[in-house]
Design an enzyme around this catalytic site. Structure first.
Site, PDB file in Angstrom:
ATOM      1  N   ASP A 250       1.203  -1.205  -0.461  1.00 44.19           N
ATOM      2  CA  ASP A 250      -0.350  -0.042  -0.599  1.00 44.19           C
ATOM      3  C   ASP A 250       0.541   0.930   0.053  1.00 44.19           C
ATOM      4  OD1 ASP A 250      -2.192   1.751   0.100  1.00 44.19           O
ATOM      5  OD2 ASP A 250      -2.228   1.454   2.829  1.00 44.19           O
TER       6      ASP A 250
ATOM      7  N   ASN B 230      -0.450   4.256  -0.517  1.00 39.91           N
ATOM      8  CA  ASN B 230      -0.817   5.533   0.235  1.00 39.91           C
ATOM      9  C   ASN B 230      -1.909   6.171   1.139  1.00 39.91           C
ATOM     10  OD1 ASN B 230      -2.956   4.444  -0.623  1.00 39.91           O
ATOM     11  ND2 ASN B 230      -3.960   5.968  -2.072  1.00 39.91           N
TER      12      ASN B 230
ATOM     13  N   ASP C 252      -3.692   4.158   2.451  1.00 40.10           N
ATOM     14  CA  ASP C 252      -5.340   3.958   2.967  1.00 40.10           C
ATOM     15  C   ASP C 252      -6.131   2.013   3.392  1.00 40.10           C
ATOM     16  OD1 ASP C 252      -4.410   2.388   0.689  1.00 40.10           O
ATOM     17  OD2 ASP C 252      -6.776   3.680  -0.628  1.00 40.10           O
TER      18      ASP C 252
ATOM     19  N   ASP D 207      -2.140  -1.343  -3.828  1.00 38.18           N
ATOM     20  CA  ASP D 207      -2.097  -0.680  -4.558  1.00 38.18           C
ATOM     21  C   ASP D 207      -1.460  -1.043  -5.895  1.00 38.18           C
ATOM     22  OD1 ASP D 207      -0.416   0.774  -3.926  1.00 38.18           O
ATOM     23  OD2 ASP D 207      -1.113   1.565  -2.504  1.00 38.18           O
TER      24      ASP D 207
ATOM     25  N   ASP E 248     -10.957 -16.689 -15.166  1.00 39.82           N
ATOM     26  CA  ASP E 248     -12.024 -16.767 -13.618  1.00 39.82           C
ATOM     27  C   ASP E 248     -12.924 -17.969 -14.388  1.00 39.82           C
ATOM     28  OD1 ASP E 248     -12.091 -16.529 -11.180  1.00 39.82           O
ATOM     29  OD2 ASP E 248     -14.197 -15.502 -11.671  1.00 39.82           O
TER      30      ASP E 248
ATOM     31  N   GLU F 201      -9.021 -20.982 -15.012  1.00 41.80           N
ATOM     32  CA  GLU F 201      -9.150 -21.882 -13.975  1.00 41.80           C
ATOM     33  C   GLU F 201     -10.014 -22.899 -14.120  1.00 41.80           C
ATOM     34  OE1 GLU F 201     -11.281 -20.626  -9.685  1.00 41.80           O
ATOM     35  OE2 GLU F 201     -11.841 -19.870 -11.241  1.00 41.80           O
TER      36      GLU F 201
HETATM   37  C1  GLC Z   1     -12.895 -17.352  -9.176  1.00 41.69           C
HETATM   38  C2  GLC Z   1     -11.897 -17.030  -7.623  1.00 41.69           C
HETATM   39  C3  GLC Z   1     -12.358 -16.191  -6.936  1.00 41.69           C
HETATM   40  C4  GLC Z   1     -13.768 -16.242  -6.796  1.00 41.69           C
HETATM   41  C5  GLC Z   1     -14.413 -16.607  -7.886  1.00 41.69           C
HETATM   42  C6  GLC Z   1     -15.873 -16.116  -8.686  1.00 41.69           C
HETATM   43  O1  GLC Z   1     -12.827 -19.223  -8.485  1.00 41.69           O
HETATM   44  O2  GLC Z   1     -10.824 -17.528  -7.605  1.00 41.69           O
HETATM   45  O3  GLC Z   1     -11.884 -15.833  -6.086  1.00 41.69           O
HETATM   46  O4  GLC Z   1     -14.569 -16.137  -6.178  1.00 41.69           O
HETATM   47  O5  GLC Z   1     -14.074 -17.513  -9.304  1.00 41.69           O
HETATM   48  O6  GLC Z   1     -15.068 -14.840  -9.320  1.00 41.69           O
HETATM   49 CA    CA Z   2      -3.463   2.505  -0.963  1.00 43.47          CA
END
Ligand code: GLC
Ligand code: CA
Length: 506
Positions: free
Chosen positions: A20, A22, A24, A28, A197, A254
């Site tokens: 991080d 900044n 917060d 980032d 994903d 994935e």
């Molecule tokens: C995948 C991601 C996971 C997310 C899910 C829905 O499994 O790795 O983190 O919650 O998809 O997008």
């Molecule tokens: Ca930040």
């Protein structure tokens, strides 16, 4: 460099928890850019960035409200460009996440769908259905509870994850075109690839029939919402886009499917380049289990010409040091498993903090938990926050060097002594082990595996080029031959201790 991804070590950055700049409390893009020297010194080939797109963060950014912009909490598109430039200057490739199964309910498309009403083209970008006597089918959300939510106008929409993540309708050409454009958007900005994903989930069986089991879905059994043949046509389209760019762009799936054979379909020559092997991540720390997974993977990925793609930890799973029992033994086993993985043929993915031997923060205060799984499971599943805790860069400070303020999740006692500052240059440290392993791996470029006769039921030994890798999964030391190049625990009298891996010159 040709097909760099075939044997690449790829480091997953979870931007919210990396660094991080900044104050917060949220990591980032500038924080990642600033630490490029650390990543380069570690010796990885590429980074994969979990989502940093515009998002209400109901699911850690996997709920995307604008697929082509950076959320202000992470920075700007200019910060992304600067990060890519800094990575490329060090010879590090950059892979970004793409989340095509669903959008956030804050996406302009979903707002338009709600406003336009039943039967509209706006609703046809998602799965809206009528259903007066209850939900249109029996599908359950992966995060717990039903997969349909009802609107005041009587229609239901499908959400396989949180109800803030409506599933997109991939039968709609507009959705397909939009994602082809999104791939181009990031490729034009210099991305070297994508992590896809829920790659198994985009296409649903025609008519959305009931699933056989009404219980919460398992991760990989066949189902009308998973691993439908139609997904492969999508990845053939994507491959054409990737191939139209110079510089060896790639994509990794994935894909939660029920066999290595099914997984291999995602990585046929005209589809994606890699698919994570989650079997190793799910295997117990046992010679038999590891051997079974490795043999099955090498037998199947080879048939389609794709590299095996290994992973032991990621942002969705309990960290492997904890899965293997936690404490000193868990860490020994984690180091042994990592060293074994890094000697295997193919590509390996590391998850930020595993190079420090970080453990899962299992006792995270309930009030701090943010993963929707925690609420949706009625507090029966703690969710995935315990592996998403901000990284400890220093031994002191309000967030151990993560930033100038406390991070978005608290860090457990015990992270200070695992900090980068503590381990850097310390003999025997986990960080030193990973650095040495990646250095040796670059020199040896493991390519093919030949099993050696086992020295016992709890030992695995294989040669990979000029390297021999021996892992002792058992409880008694075993004798090993050859010059020790690296070991996860020190040898005594030429014997490899319990829960340890050694690399030897063959
Ligand atoms: C995948 C991601 C996971 C997310 C899910 C829905 O499994 O790795 O983190 O919650 O998809 O997008
Ligand atoms: Ca930040």
């Amino acid at each position: 460099m040709s097909q760099w991804w075939r044997d690449a070590v790829i480091y997953q950055v979870y931007p919210r928890s990396f660094a991080d700049t900044n104050g917060d409390g949220i990591g980032d893009l500038a924080g990642i850019r600033d630490r490029m020297g650390y990543l380069s010194q570690l010796g990885i080939d590429a980074i994969w960035l979990s989502p940093f797109y515009t998002s209400p963060m109901k699911d850690g950014g996997y709920d995307v409200a604008d697929f082509r912009d950076v959320d202000p909490m992470f920075g700007t598109l200019a910060d992304f460009d600067a990060l890519v430039a800094a990575a490329h200057a060090k010879g590090i490739k950059v892979i970004v996440d793409i989340v095509p199964n669903h959008s956030s309910s804050d996406h302009a498309w979903f707002s338009a769908a709600l406003a336009a009403g039943p039967g509209s083209p706006e609703r046809a970008r998602y799965h809206f259905r009528d259903g007066t006597d209850g939900p249109p089918n029996n599908w359950q959300s992966y995060f717990g509870g039903g997969a349909w939510r009802r609107l005041p106008d009587g229609q239901w929409y499908l959400h396989m994850f949180d109800d803030s993540q409506p599933d997109l309708n991939w039968d709609n050409p507009e959705v397909r075109d939009y994602f082809l454009g999104t791939l181009r958007f990031w490729l034009d900005r210099g991305a070297d690839g994508f992590r896809v994903d829920v790659a198994h989930g985009l296409v649903k069986a025609p008519g959305l029939p009931d699933a056989e089991e009404e219980a919460a879905p398992s991760e990989s059994a066949p189902a009308p919402y998973r691993d439908q043949d139609g997904v492969h046509e999508i990845y053939r389209d994507w491959r054409r886009v990737l191939d139209s760019y110079d510089g060896d762009r790639m994509a990794v799936a994935e894909a939660w499917v029920d066999s290595p054979e099914h997984r291999s379909r995602y990585v046929r020559a005209d589809e994606l380049h890699q698919a994570f092997n989650f079997d190793l991540l799910q295997a117990g720390f046992s010679a038999t289990d590891f051997r079974k997974v490795i043999d099955a993977e090498l037998a199947t990925s080879g048939t389609v010409g794709a590299p095996a793609t290994w992973v032991l930890s990621n942002h969705d799973r309990k960290r492997h040091a904890t899965r293997y029992g936690g404490g000193a033994v868990g860490l020994d086993r984690a180091r042994a498993a990592s060293l074994l993985m890094l000697a295997l043929p193919g590509s390996s993915y590391l998850y930020q903090g595993e190079e420090l031997g970080l453990f899962e923060y299992e006792d995270l205060p309930d009030s701090a938990r943010q993963d929707p799984v925690w609420e949706r499971s009625g507090h029966t599943d703690p969710g995935r926050d315990g592996c998403r805790v901000p990284l400890p860069w220093k031994a002191t400070g309000p967030s151990l060097g993560f930033g100038s303020a406390p991070g978005w999740l608290p860090q457990p006692a015990g992270f200070a002594e695992l900090s980068v500052e503590t381990q850097d240059g310390t003999p025997g440290s986990t960080l030193g082990l990973y650095r040495a392993a990646l250095r040796l791996r670059r020199r040896h470029r493991p390519a093919t595996l030949t099993w050696n006769p086992p020295a016992g039921p709890d030992v695995l030994s294989f040669a990979n080029g000029a390297l021999t890798c021996v892992t002792n999964f058992g409880t008694t030391p075993v004798a090993v031959d050859g010059e020790v190049l690296l070991s996860s625990r020190p040898l005594a009298d030429g014997r490899l201790p319990a829960n340890a891996t050694a690399w030897l010159s063959a």
